[in-house]
Design a protein around this motif. Structure first.
Motif, PDB file in Angstrom:
ATOM      1  N   ARG A 109       0.841  -1.212   0.000  1.00 49.93           N
ATOM      2  CA  ARG A 109       0.000   0.000   0.000  1.00 49.93           C
ATOM      3  C   ARG A 109       0.871   1.254   0.000  1.00 49.93           C
ATOM      4  NH1 ARG A 109      -3.633  -1.763   4.558  1.00 49.93           N
ATOM      5  NH2 ARG A 109      -4.940  -3.343   3.610  1.00 49.93           N
ATOM      6  N   ILE A 110       1.948   1.203   0.834  1.00 47.56           N
ATOM      7  CA  ILE A 110       2.850   2.366   0.874  1.00 47.56           C
ATOM      8  C   ILE A 110       3.443   2.602  -0.514  1.00 47.56           C
ATOM      9  CG2 ILE A 110       5.099   3.161   1.762  1.00 47.56           C
ATOM     10  CD1 ILE A 110       4.311   1.815   4.449  1.00 47.56           C
ATOM     11  N   GLN A 111       3.873   1.526  -1.195  1.00 42.17           N
ATOM     12  CA  GLN A 111       4.445   1.667  -2.542  1.00 42.17           C
ATOM     13  C   GLN A 111       3.399   2.184  -3.528  1.00 42.17           C
ATOM     14  OE1 GLN A 111       6.160  -2.120  -3.541  1.00 42.17           O
ATOM     15  NE2 GLN A 111       8.047  -1.730  -2.379  1.00 42.17           N
ATOM     16  N   GLU A 112       2.170   1.638  -3.427  1.00 39.73           N
ATOM     17  CA  GLU A 112       1.098   2.110  -4.319  1.00 39.73           C
ATOM     18  C   GLU A 112       0.813   3.585  -4.081  1.00 39.73           C
ATOM     19  OE1 GLU A 112      -2.340  -0.339  -3.706  1.00 39.73           O
ATOM     20  OE2 GLU A 112      -1.551  -1.999  -4.897  1.00 39.73           O
ATOM     21  N   ASP A 113       0.741   3.969  -2.791  1.00 45.55           N
ATOM     22  CA  ASP A 113       0.489   5.383  -2.467  1.00 45.55           C
ATOM     23  C   ASP A 113       1.607   6.265  -3.007  1.00 45.55           C
ATOM     24  OD1 ASP A 113      -1.824   4.609  -1.221  1.00 45.55           O
ATOM     25  OD2 ASP A 113      -1.062   4.844   0.833  1.00 45.55           O
ATOM     26  N   GLU A 114       2.865   5.776  -2.866  1.00 44.69           N
ATOM     27  CA  GLU A 114       4.007   6.541  -3.369  1.00 44.69           C
ATOM     28  C   GLU A 114       3.941   6.658  -4.888  1.00 44.69           C
ATOM     29  OE1 GLU A 114       7.556   8.753  -3.288  1.00 44.69           O
ATOM     30  OE2 GLU A 114       6.075   8.295  -1.737  1.00 44.69           O
ATOM     31  N   GLU A 115       3.598   5.545  -5.569  1.00 41.47           N
ATOM     32  CA  GLU A 115       3.467   5.586  -7.035  1.00 41.47           C
ATOM     33  C   GLU A 115       2.355   6.540  -7.446  1.00 41.47           C
ATOM     34  OE1 GLU A 115       2.880   1.513  -8.203  1.00 41.47           O
ATOM     35  OE2 GLU A 115       4.939   0.937  -7.715  1.00 41.47           O
ATOM     36  N   LYS A 116       1.228   6.521  -6.735  1.00 35.19           N
ATOM     37  CA  LYS A 116       0.116   7.440  -7.042  1.00 35.19           C
ATOM     38  C   LYS A 116       0.554   8.884  -6.847  1.00 35.19           C
ATOM     39  CE  LYS A 116      -3.694   4.321  -5.853  1.00 35.19           C
ATOM     40  NZ  LYS A 116      -4.724   4.012  -4.871  1.00 35.19           N
ATOM     41  N   ARG A 117       1.296   9.102  -5.727  1.00 33.80           N
ATOM     42  CA  ARG A 117       1.758  10.474  -5.453  1.00 33.80           C
ATOM     43  C   ARG A 117       2.685  10.964  -6.576  1.00 33.80           C
ATOM     44  NH1 ARG A 117       5.902  12.939  -3.566  1.00 33.80           N
ATOM     45  NH2 ARG A 117       7.112  11.087  -3.074  1.00 33.80           N
ATOM     46  N   ILE A 118       3.600  10.089  -7.000  1.00 33.17           N
ATOM     47  CA  ILE A 118       4.528  10.456  -8.086  1.00 33.17           C
ATOM     48  C   ILE A 118       3.753  10.706  -9.382  1.00 33.17           C
ATOM     49  CG2 ILE A 118       6.390   9.554  -9.546  1.00 33.17           C
ATOM     50  CD1 ILE A 118       7.503   8.183  -6.995  1.00 33.17           C
ATOM     51  N   LEU A 119       2.805   9.782  -9.680  1.00 33.56           N
ATOM     52  CA  LEU A 119       1.989   9.974 -10.890  1.00 33.56           C
ATOM     53  C   LEU A 119       1.197  11.280 -10.810  1.00 33.56           C
ATOM     54  CD1 LEU A 119       0.651   6.361 -11.568  1.00 33.56           C
ATOM     55  CD2 LEU A 119       2.310   7.634 -12.950  1.00 33.56           C
ATOM     56  N   GLN A 121       2.064  13.909  -9.101  1.00 29.03           N
ATOM     57  CA  GLN A 121       3.019  15.021  -9.300  1.00 29.03           C
ATOM     58  C   GLN A 121       3.297  15.208 -10.790  1.00 29.03           C
ATOM     59  OE1 GLN A 121       6.453  13.964  -6.967  1.00 29.03           O
ATOM     60  NE2 GLN A 121       5.727  15.061  -5.137  1.00 29.03           N
ATOM     61  N   HIS A 122       3.512  14.081 -11.506  1.00 28.16           N
ATOM     62  CA  HIS A 122       3.748  14.171 -12.954  1.00 28.16           C
ATOM     63  C   HIS A 122       2.537  14.770 -13.659  1.00 28.16           C
ATOM     64  CE1 HIS A 122       7.646  12.286 -13.019  1.00 28.16           C
ATOM     65  NE2 HIS A 122       7.207  11.141 -12.490  1.00 28.16           N
ATOM     66  N   ALA A 123       1.343  14.304 -13.241  1.00 33.04           N
ATOM     67  CA  ALA A 123       0.119  14.829 -13.870  1.00 33.04           C
ATOM     68  C   ALA A 123      -0.024  16.314 -13.579  1.00 33.04           C
ATOM     69  CB  ALA A 123      -1.101  14.055 -13.362  1.00 33.04           C
ATOM     70  N   ASP A 124       0.259  16.693 -12.315  1.00 27.82           N
ATOM     71  CA  ASP A 124       0.161  18.120 -11.955  1.00 27.82           C
ATOM     72  C   ASP A 124       1.182  18.941 -12.749  1.00 27.82           C
ATOM     73  OD1 ASP A 124      -1.812  17.438 -10.166  1.00 27.82           O
ATOM     74  OD2 ASP A 124      -0.563  17.641  -8.361  1.00 27.82           O
ATOM     75  N   ALA A 125       2.400  18.367 -12.874  1.00 25.18           N
ATOM     76  CA  ALA A 125       3.444  19.074 -13.622  1.00 25.18           C
ATOM     77  C   ALA A 125       3.052  19.174 -15.092  1.00 25.18           C
ATOM     78  CB  ALA A 125       4.783  18.355 -13.476  1.00 25.18           C
ATOM     79  N   ALA A 130       1.152  22.262 -19.497  1.00 21.83           N
ATOM     80  CA  ALA A 130       0.167  22.495 -20.566  1.00 21.83           C
ATOM     81  C   ALA A 130      -0.479  23.857 -20.397  1.00 21.83           C
ATOM     82  CB  ALA A 130      -0.893  21.383 -20.553  1.00 21.83           C
ATOM     83  N   ALA A 131      -0.801  24.202 -19.149  1.00 23.33           N
ATOM     84  CA  ALA A 131      -1.404  25.516 -18.894  1.00 23.33           C
ATOM     85  C   ALA A 131      -0.419  26.617 -19.263  1.00 23.33           C
ATOM     86  CB  ALA A 131      -1.827  25.638 -17.430  1.00 23.33           C
ATOM     87  N   ALA A 132       0.846  26.409 -18.903  1.00 20.46           N
ATOM     88  CA  ALA A 132       1.864  27.419 -19.242  1.00 20.46           C
ATOM     89  C   ALA A 132       2.024  27.509 -20.747  1.00 20.46           C
ATOM     90  CB  ALA A 132       3.198  27.051 -18.581  1.00 20.46           C
ATOM     91  N   ALA A 133       2.019  26.347 -21.412  1.00 23.52           N
ATOM     92  CA  ALA A 133       2.147  26.349 -22.878  1.00 23.52           C
ATOM     93  C   ALA A 133       0.936  27.013 -23.509  1.00 23.52           C
ATOM     94  CB  ALA A 133       2.300  24.909 -23.382  1.00 23.52           C
TER      95      ALA A 133
END
Length: 147
Positions: A109-119, A121-125, A130-133
């Motif tokens: 679960r910790i790994q899944e949560d970490e993967e979700k958080r990273i994903l 972050q990537h999605a937010d970035a 895209a918004a900046a572009a």
């Protein structure tokens, strides 16, 4: 008239002879009774010896039986202790496996949560990029329109 001395002697001899025979019978009877009493005493001693032997045999048999029962009880107690130890080991191993599974699940679960958080972050970035572009493109389009 007095009896003849030979007749008196014969009567006297007959009396003593009968007396001796009677005394011999009494003696023989006494010896038979003594022999019977001796045989009875020997038989009583033999019976007592047999009784004592039977008592001793019964005591030995009881001791052997008690020894077998005690050995059987000790063996049963040992088997029970071994079974109890095996059951405790099985329970301990089962508990350890359960704890390991819980720890693995928690780690997953910790790994899944970490993967979700990273994903995320990537999605937010990517969204921010895209918004900046889009803003940049809008700004360039506006600048081109004003030229």
């Amino acid at each position: 008239s007095s009896p003849e001395p030979s007749l008196l002697y014969a009567q006297s001899a007959s009396f003593y002879s009968e007396h001796d025979a009677h005394a011999a019978m009494i003696e023989a009877n006494a010896q038979e009774q003594a022999a019977a009493a001796s045989a009875a005493a020997a038989a009583a001693r033999e019976a007592e010896n047999l009784r004592q032997a039977e008592v001793e045999w019964a005591r030995v048999a009881a001791e052997e039986t008690r020894g077998r029962e005690e050995a059987s009880l000790r063996q049963q107690q040992q088997e029970d202790a071994e079974l109890q130890e095996k059951e405790m080991t099985r329970q301990r191993l089962q508990e350890e496996e359960s704890q390991r599974q819980l720890a693995d699940e928690k780690e997953r679960r910790i790994q899944e949560d970490e993967e979700k958080r990273i994903l995320q972050q990537h999605a937010d970035a990517a969204t921010a990029a895209a918004a900046a572009a889009t803003e940049e493109a809008a700004a360039q389009a506006e600048a081109a329109a004003t030229e």
